[in-house]
Write a protein that holds these residues in place. Structure first.
Motif, PDB file in Angstrom:
ATOM      1  N   LEU A 147       0.841  -1.210   0.000  1.00 29.40           N
ATOM      2  CA  LEU A 147       0.000   0.000   0.000  1.00 29.40           C
ATOM      3  C   LEU A 147       0.872   1.254   0.000  1.00 29.40           C
ATOM      4  N   MET A 148       1.911   1.239   0.795  1.00 28.54           N
ATOM      5  CA  MET A 148       2.821   2.378   0.816  1.00 28.54           C
ATOM      6  C   MET A 148       3.427   2.620  -0.556  1.00 28.54           C
ATOM      7  N   SER A 149       3.830   1.551  -1.230  1.00 24.33           N
ATOM      8  CA  SER A 149       4.454   1.697  -2.546  1.00 24.33           C
ATOM      9  C   SER A 149       3.462   2.218  -3.581  1.00 24.33           C
ATOM     10  N   LEU A 150       2.200   1.793  -3.482  1.00 26.79           N
ATOM     11  CA  LEU A 150       1.176   2.293  -4.400  1.00 26.79           C
ATOM     12  C   LEU A 150       0.964   3.790  -4.195  1.00 26.79           C
ATOM     13  N   LYS A 151       0.951   4.211  -2.943  1.00 24.78           N
ATOM     14  CA  LYS A 151       0.788   5.632  -2.643  1.00 24.78           C
ATOM     15  C   LYS A 151       1.959   6.451  -3.187  1.00 24.78           C
ATOM     16  N   LEU A 153      -7.240  -4.109   4.606  1.00 30.07           N
ATOM     17  CA  LEU A 153      -6.816  -5.143   3.663  1.00 30.07           C
ATOM     18  C   LEU A 153      -5.299  -5.262   3.636  1.00 30.07           C
ATOM     19  N   GLN A 154      -4.602  -4.134   3.660  1.00 30.62           N
ATOM     20  CA  GLN A 154      -3.146  -4.169   3.683  1.00 30.62           C
ATOM     21  C   GLN A 154      -2.640  -4.917   4.922  1.00 30.62           C
ATOM     22  N   ASN A 155      -3.249  -4.651   6.067  1.00 23.65           N
ATOM     23  CA  ASN A 155      -2.829  -5.337   7.290  1.00 23.65           C
ATOM     24  C   ASN A 155      -2.974  -6.847   7.154  1.00 23.65           C
ATOM     25  N   TYR A 156      -4.067  -7.282   6.537  1.00 22.27           N
ATOM     26  CA  TYR A 156      -4.248  -8.720   6.341  1.00 22.27           C
ATOM     27  C   TYR A 156      -3.206  -9.273   5.373  1.00 22.27           C
ATOM     28  N   LEU A 157      -3.019  -8.593   4.237  1.00 22.39           N
ATOM     29  CA  LEU A 157      -2.092  -9.105   3.232  1.00 22.39           C
ATOM     30  C   LEU A 157      -0.666  -9.162   3.766  1.00 22.39           C
ATOM     31  N   GLY A 158      -0.262  -8.139   4.511  1.00 20.87           N
ATOM     32  CA  GLY A 158       1.079  -8.145   5.064  1.00 20.87           C
ATOM     33  C   GLY A 158       1.297  -9.299   6.021  1.00 20.87           C
ATOM     34  N   GLY A 170     -10.544   3.977   1.363  1.00 24.21           N
ATOM     35  CA  GLY A 170     -10.399   4.621   2.665  1.00 24.21           C
ATOM     36  C   GLY A 170      -9.746   3.711   3.683  1.00 24.21           C
ATOM     37  N   ASP A 171     -10.364   3.617   4.884  1.00 28.58           N
ATOM     38  CA  ASP A 171      -9.808   2.802   5.961  1.00 28.58           C
ATOM     39  C   ASP A 171      -9.779   1.319   5.605  1.00 28.58           C
TER      40      ASP A 171
END
Length: 310
Positions: free
Chosen positions: A202-206, A241-246, A235-236
């Protein structure tokens, strides 16, 4: 006519085998269909997950050709198979792969210099390699961790951007600061970075990365597809979703790719756990590991329903 490398999700494809260790092309057809159903934007065939180091050159080319056939007209297919030790052999590898008709040829960063050799050696060998490759096909790079991991330096990234021949880089640096720098350098150029690390996705997409190309697509590519395409509107929920994927990506450390093969058996895609990789021949996935994947699979399916695209 070659297809454009668009933003999004590019699975690092597995190769299914029959019990005699020959390639199972019927299962490969099912696998491509499964990726498409789950949500992808293209395919990265003939990579490390595909057992490219254990396949002959002829097998690698046929694997690429069949993947293109099964993917149809809509999905771009990139291929590597750039495994020889000598530059001459690598040119032969890539010329043969180009004959299969992929939409991009992906080079491997560790093939161009030994671990102790610096960027000047690497760039010299790249120049020799490029002189032997067709000029009418886009190129990419893959920071493959085997046989050793060579992360592209900032200076090398600048050189690749300036060459204007490269359109795809599979990033395995797993370093937030380096990701930000690479995003900054590639902004407004034809080079697209695809993250292989789930925790920083998510960070990289941002920051401006183009998408995801990693092994977790062999478990739940649909969740990566949702995040890559919809994170701005989520949004949140994007953070959730990022937390789950990580966290879910820690399953990579269990016994990959046997665990992915087992998961795909549950999907009716693979028929066995047969692999040519040395570690897979030395031991098989344990019953306890199977139970872990069973539980992981159940939760993953729940998350797929939770984040299903409208």
């Amino acid at each position: 006519m070659r297809k454009e490398i668009t933003n999004g999700v590019y699975p690092t494809m597995l190769t299914p085998f029959k019990t005699d260790k020959s390639i199972d092309f019927e299962a490969l057809n099912r696998l491509v269909g499964w990726y498409i159903k789950r949500g992808i934007d293209g395919l990265f065939a003939v990579c490390q997950s595909s057992a490219m180091f254990e396949l002959s050159r002829e097998e690698r080319v046929e694997l690429c050709r069949k993947t293109i056939e099964f993917a149809g007209d809509h999905y771009p297919v990139m291929a590597s198979g750039h495994v020889s030790d000598t530059i001459e052999g690598q040119i032969d590898d890539m010329q043969a792969m180009a004959s299969a008709g992929p939409d991009a040829l992906v080079l491997v960063s560790n093939r161009l210099a030994d671990p102790w050799e610096d960027d000047s050696v690497w760039l010299k060998n790249l120049d020799l390699l490029l002189k032997g490759l067709p000029t009418d096909i886009p190129l990419g790079f893959y920071e493959c961790p085997y046989p050793y991991k060579r992360v592209l330096s900032t200076e090398v990234v600048k050189e690749l951007i300036n060459m204007e021949r490269f359109e795809f880089i599979k990033d395995t640096c797993c370093d937030p600061d380096m990701i930000k720098e690479r995003a900054r350098l590639s902004k407004g150029t034809k080079v697209k970075f695809f993250n292989a690390n789930a925790a920083t996705l998510l960070m990289s997409l941002k920051e401006g990365f183009a998408g995801y190309s990693g092994i977790m697509t062999n478990f739940h590519s649909d969740l990566y597809h949702r995040l890559c395409h919809d994170w701005k509107e989520m949004g949140d929920e994007a953070v959730e979703l990022q937390n789950y994927l990580g966290f879910a990506s820690t399953i990579e450390n269990q016994f990959y790719p046997a665990n992915a093969r087992y998961s795909l058996m549950k999907e009716g895609v693979f028929t066995n756990l047969v692999s040519r990789r040395q570690d897979a021949r030395l031991r098989q996935i344990t019953k306890s590991q199977e139970m872990e994947i069973d539980q992981f699979y159940t939760i993953s399916e729940q998350m797929s329903q939770r984040f299903k695209r409208d």
